[in-house]
Design a protein around this motif. Structure first.
Motif, PDB file in Angstrom:
ATOM      1  N   GLY A 148     -28.532 -11.488   5.432  1.00 36.28           N
ATOM      2  CA  GLY A 148     -29.957 -11.252   5.205  1.00 36.28           C
ATOM      3  C   GLY A 148     -30.755 -11.366   6.490  1.00 36.28           C
ATOM      4  O   GLY A 148     -31.664 -10.571   6.742  1.00 36.28           O
ATOM      5  N   ILE A 149     -30.389 -12.334   7.315  1.00 38.00           N
ATOM      6  CA  ILE A 149     -31.051 -12.497   8.609  1.00 38.00           C
ATOM      7  C   ILE A 149     -30.799 -11.271   9.484  1.00 38.00           C
ATOM      8  O   ILE A 149     -31.717 -10.732  10.118  1.00 38.00           O
ATOM      9  CB  ILE A 149     -30.560 -13.781   9.305  1.00 38.00           C
ATOM     10  CG1 ILE A 149     -30.968 -15.017   8.486  1.00 38.00           C
ATOM     11  CG2 ILE A 149     -31.103 -13.871  10.725  1.00 38.00           C
ATOM     12  CD1 ILE A 149     -30.349 -16.314   8.969  1.00 38.00           C
ATOM     13  N   LYS A 150     -29.543 -10.788   9.503  1.00 39.80           N
ATOM     14  CA  LYS A 150     -29.193  -9.622  10.308  1.00 39.80           C
ATOM     15  C   LYS A 150     -29.874  -8.352   9.815  1.00 39.80           C
ATOM     16  O   LYS A 150     -30.122  -7.426  10.586  1.00 39.80           O
ATOM     17  CB  LYS A 150     -27.677  -9.436  10.320  1.00 39.80           C
ATOM     18  CG  LYS A 150     -26.934 -10.502  11.119  1.00 39.80           C
ATOM     19  CD  LYS A 150     -25.431 -10.266  11.086  1.00 39.80           C
ATOM     20  CE  LYS A 150     -24.687 -11.334  11.894  1.00 39.80           C
ATOM     21  NZ  LYS A 150     -23.213 -11.137  11.834  1.00 39.80           N
ATOM     22  N   GLU A 151     -30.160  -8.299   8.511  1.00 40.21           N
ATOM     23  CA  GLU A 151     -30.850  -7.133   7.946  1.00 40.21           C
ATOM     24  C   GLU A 151     -32.305  -7.061   8.408  1.00 40.21           C
ATOM     25  O   GLU A 151     -32.994  -6.060   8.176  1.00 40.21           O
ATOM     26  CB  GLU A 151     -30.808  -7.183   6.415  1.00 40.21           C
ATOM     27  CG  GLU A 151     -29.439  -6.912   5.810  1.00 40.21           C
ATOM     28  CD  GLU A 151     -29.171  -5.425   5.636  1.00 40.21           C
ATOM     29  OE1 GLU A 151     -30.002  -4.615   6.086  1.00 40.21           O
ATOM     30  OE2 GLU A 151     -28.136  -5.070   5.047  1.00 40.21           O
ATOM     31  N   GLY A 152     -32.787  -8.141   9.033  1.00 42.03           N
ATOM     32  CA  GLY A 152     -34.169  -8.154   9.496  1.00 42.03           C
ATOM     33  C   GLY A 152     -35.158  -8.629   8.457  1.00 42.03           C
ATOM     34  O   GLY A 152     -36.367  -8.353   8.554  1.00 42.03           O
ATOM     35  N   LEU A 153     -34.670  -9.362   7.439  1.00 44.70           N
ATOM     36  CA  LEU A 153     -35.570  -9.901   6.421  1.00 44.70           C
ATOM     37  C   LEU A 153     -36.475 -10.962   7.042  1.00 44.70           C
ATOM     38  O   LEU A 153     -36.060 -11.716   7.920  1.00 44.70           O
ATOM     39  CB  LEU A 153     -34.769 -10.510   5.276  1.00 44.70           C
ATOM     40  CG  LEU A 153     -33.917  -9.525   4.457  1.00 44.70           C
ATOM     41  CD1 LEU A 153     -33.016 -10.277   3.484  1.00 44.70           C
ATOM     42  CD2 LEU A 153     -34.811  -8.543   3.692  1.00 44.70           C
ATOM     43  N   ALA A 229     -35.959  -3.242  -7.262  1.00 48.64           N
ATOM     44  CA  ALA A 229     -34.671  -2.544  -7.360  1.00 48.64           C
ATOM     45  C   ALA A 229     -34.150  -2.126  -5.993  1.00 48.64           C
ATOM     46  O   ALA A 229     -32.946  -2.157  -5.727  1.00 48.64           O
ATOM     47  CB  ALA A 229     -34.827  -1.318  -8.269  1.00 48.64           C
ATOM     48  N   GLU A 230     -35.056  -1.771  -5.109  1.00 53.88           N
ATOM     49  CA  GLU A 230     -34.681  -1.335  -3.766  1.00 53.88           C
ATOM     50  C   GLU A 230     -33.925  -2.429  -2.998  1.00 53.88           C
ATOM     51  O   GLU A 230     -33.120  -2.141  -2.112  1.00 53.88           O
ATOM     52  CB  GLU A 230     -35.958  -0.943  -3.010  1.00 53.88           C
ATOM     53  CG  GLU A 230     -35.759  -0.392  -1.631  1.00 53.88           C
ATOM     54  CD  GLU A 230     -37.088  -0.066  -0.982  1.00 53.88           C
ATOM     55  OE1 GLU A 230     -37.302  -0.467   0.176  1.00 53.88           O
ATOM     56  OE2 GLU A 230     -37.917   0.596  -1.642  1.00 53.88           O
ATOM     57  N   ALA A 231     -34.186  -3.689  -3.361  1.00 52.43           N
ATOM     58  CA  ALA A 231     -33.557  -4.814  -2.661  1.00 52.43           C
ATOM     59  C   ALA A 231     -32.042  -4.854  -2.867  1.00 52.43           C
ATOM     60  O   ALA A 231     -31.327  -5.496  -2.092  1.00 52.43           O
ATOM     61  CB  ALA A 231     -34.175  -6.132  -3.126  1.00 52.43           C
ATOM     62  N   ARG A 232     -31.553  -4.174  -3.888  1.00 53.26           N
ATOM     63  CA  ARG A 232     -30.111  -4.152  -4.144  1.00 53.26           C
ATOM     64  C   ARG A 232     -29.347  -3.491  -3.000  1.00 53.26           C
ATOM     65  O   ARG A 232     -28.148  -3.724  -2.831  1.00 53.26           O
ATOM     66  CB  ARG A 232     -29.816  -3.423  -5.452  1.00 53.26           C
ATOM     67  CG  ARG A 232     -30.414  -4.089  -6.694  1.00 53.26           C
ATOM     68  CD  ARG A 232     -30.279  -3.199  -7.912  1.00 53.26           C
ATOM     69  NE  ARG A 232     -31.007  -3.730  -9.053  1.00 53.26           N
ATOM     70  CZ  ARG A 232     -31.276  -3.040 -10.163  1.00 53.26           C
ATOM     71  NH1 ARG A 232     -30.834  -1.777 -10.264  1.00 53.26           N
ATOM     72  NH2 ARG A 232     -31.943  -3.582 -11.153  1.00 53.26           N
ATOM     73  N   HIS A 233     -30.045  -2.667  -2.229  1.00 53.63           N
ATOM     74  CA  HIS A 233     -29.405  -1.952  -1.121  1.00 53.63           C
ATOM     75  C   HIS A 233     -29.545  -2.701   0.210  1.00 53.63           C
ATOM     76  O   HIS A 233     -29.134  -2.184   1.246  1.00 53.63           O
ATOM     77  CB  HIS A 233     -30.007  -0.554  -1.006  1.00 53.63           C
ATOM     78  CG  HIS A 233     -29.963   0.227  -2.287  1.00 53.63           C
ATOM     79  ND1 HIS A 233     -28.775   0.615  -2.890  1.00 53.63           N
ATOM     80  CD2 HIS A 233     -30.959   0.652  -3.116  1.00 53.63           C
ATOM     81  CE1 HIS A 233     -29.045   1.270  -4.011  1.00 53.63           C
ATOM     82  NE2 HIS A 233     -30.356   1.294  -4.166  1.00 53.63           N
ATOM     83  N   ILE A 234     -30.130  -3.893   0.141  1.00 55.85           N
ATOM     84  CA  ILE A 234     -30.292  -4.725   1.333  1.00 55.85           C
ATOM     85  C   ILE A 234     -29.454  -5.981   1.128  1.00 55.85           C
ATOM     86  O   ILE A 234     -29.608  -6.680   0.130  1.00 55.85           O
ATOM     87  CB  ILE A 234     -31.766  -5.109   1.549  1.00 55.85           C
ATOM     88  CG1 ILE A 234     -32.654  -3.857   1.573  1.00 55.85           C
ATOM     89  CG2 ILE A 234     -31.937  -5.911   2.844  1.00 55.85           C
ATOM     90  CD1 ILE A 234     -34.140  -4.161   1.505  1.00 55.85           C
ATOM     91  N   LYS A 235     -28.574  -6.285   2.034  1.00 57.08           N
ATOM     92  CA  LYS A 235     -27.653  -7.400   1.856  1.00 57.08           C
ATOM     93  C   LYS A 235     -28.360  -8.754   1.956  1.00 57.08           C
ATOM     94  O   LYS A 235     -29.131  -8.995   2.880  1.00 57.08           O
ATOM     95  CB  LYS A 235     -26.541  -7.337   2.901  1.00 57.08           C
ATOM     96  CG  LYS A 235     -25.637  -6.120   2.767  1.00 57.08           C
ATOM     97  CD  LYS A 235     -24.594  -6.075   3.858  1.00 57.08           C
ATOM     98  CE  LYS A 235     -23.711  -4.833   3.734  1.00 57.08           C
ATOM     99  NZ  LYS A 235     -22.736  -4.740   4.846  1.00 57.08           N
ATOM    100  N   GLY A 236     -28.085  -9.600   0.945  1.00 55.38           N
ATOM    101  CA  GLY A 236     -28.486 -11.004   1.036  1.00 55.38           C
ATOM    102  C   GLY A 236     -29.939 -11.316   0.759  1.00 55.38           C
ATOM    103  O   GLY A 236     -30.415 -12.390   1.168  1.00 55.38           O
ATOM    104  N   VAL A 237     -30.655 -10.466   0.050  1.00 56.08           N
ATOM    105  CA  VAL A 237     -32.096 -10.709  -0.155  1.00 56.08           C
ATOM    106  C   VAL A 237     -32.353 -12.028  -0.870  1.00 56.08           C
ATOM    107  O   VAL A 237     -33.135 -12.865  -0.396  1.00 56.08           O
ATOM    108  CB  VAL A 237     -32.742  -9.539  -0.928  1.00 56.08           C
ATOM    109  CG1 VAL A 237     -34.172  -9.895  -1.336  1.00 56.08           C
ATOM    110  CG2 VAL A 237     -32.746  -8.281  -0.078  1.00 56.08           C
TER     111      VAL A 237
END
Length: 331
Positions: A148-153, A229-237
């Motif tokens: 999640g951190i790497k995804e830029g959350l 729903a869009e969060a499903r495509h982002i790892k580790g939300v």
């Protein structure tokens, strides 16, 4: 009701959900009638039992301590006071002709009333050190936090309950559950002030998740949380969201993380357990006034499965309009 809250804050067995502001919240947000019982000796409170009444065409007439709260029940200085409060509550249930009285205990009582083995709570101490807390999360979930951190959350506090509602409403609709009104969230923030916060999670400047939290003594209680729903495509939300809340809360001096209740065999139950929290049963007990059996109003009941599937397919604006009329009866 300052004396009520003073008693709650000094009692070891009381919880955030025993505070007097819930009376105003339930009355103003849902129109529910409340009955906050207390016992006094020499003008000092020695026991309390907050109750609220729900009348529903779909789900019946009930009395609970407390609707929309995970904990409740009697808080008393001794058994004599506790028994007096239970007797008053059961008599009130008979007078009101409710189906059942529900006491949402966190500890087992000795009443002999029927108990429902459905919910579990997840509570664990947190350390002042981020390193210690991160290592306490099992490997796979810790890896998801890092993803999640790497995804830029990014996490950020907000005073806007409307901003949180937009995310939360979509989340519960997708799960097939009616959402309550924006008004409810606004009143929670208004009444509990600094003891209620909202943490939002953004990705590339867009809100993808959020959680409303309560604070009591040294506890942080993430209470309403969800993601779009869009969060499903982002790892580790979700992993990132609860880690951020834990990290920020530890920095603020909180030392216990109350992950709230979940039903055994559900996704939230597994998520919390896999996050390093051990489940403890919640022995909710019931006094049956006019009902022949303990009520079973919960999403796992097979008779509600068709309704849940249909609700999940509704357009969001329709669900947001109709949902509050149903949600007020699902406390």
């Amino acid at each position: 009701m300052d004396s009520w809250d003073d008693y709650v804050r000094r009692s070891d067995t009381a919880t955030f959900f025993h505070l007097s502001s819930w009376k105003t919240v339930l009355e103003r947000a849902f129109g529910h009638r409340t009955h906050f019982l207390c016992v006094q000796e020499n003008s000092d409170i020695v026991g309390i039992l907050p109750l609220a009444e729900i009348k529903s065409v779909l789900f019946g007439h009930s009395l609970a301590s407390l609707p929309f709260c995970v904990y409740g029940g009697v808080v008393a200085d001794n058994d004599e006071v506790a028994n007096a409060l239970r007797k008053t509550a059961s008599d009130l249930s008979d007078t009101l002709k409710v189906g059942a009285l529900e006491l949402r205990n966190r500890e087992v009582s000795e009443t002999g009333w029927p108990v429902k083995d459905l919910y579990f709570t997840f509570r664990k101490g947190i350390d002042p050190s981020d390193e210690v807390n991160l290592k306490a999360i099992p490997n796979r979930q810790r890896a998801m936090v890092r993803k999640g951190i790497k995804e830029g959350l990014v996490s950020e506090w907000t005073q806007s309950t409307d901003r949180f509602f937009r995310v939360y409403a979509e989340s519960v609709k997708n799960l097939g559950t009616p959402v309550f009104s924006r008004k409810y969230l606004r009143i929670l923030k208004e009444k509990f002030k600094d003891d209620c916060s909202v943490l939002m999670i953004t990705h590339e400047g867009r809100d993808v998740a959020g959680v409303m939290n309560f604070y009591f003594r040294d506890e942080v209680i993430p209470y309403y949380g969800g993601s779009i729903a869009e969060a499903r495509h982002i790892k580790g939300v979700n992993h990132f969201m609860y880690w951020e809340l834990m990290r920020l809360s530890a920095a603020q001096g909180y030392r216990l993380f109350d992950f709230g209740r979940s039903k055994a065999g559900t996704g939230p139950y597994s998520f919390k357990k896999n996050f390093g929290f051990e489940p403890s049963p919640l022995p909710y007990e019931y006094y049956l006034a006019t009902s022949d059996a303990v009520p079973d109003v919960n999403p796992l009941n097979p008779k509600y499965q068709t309704m849940i599937k249909i609700w999940g397919k509704l357009p969001l604006p329709v669900a947001n309009f109709v949902g509050p009329f149903l949600a007020r009866s699902l406390g």
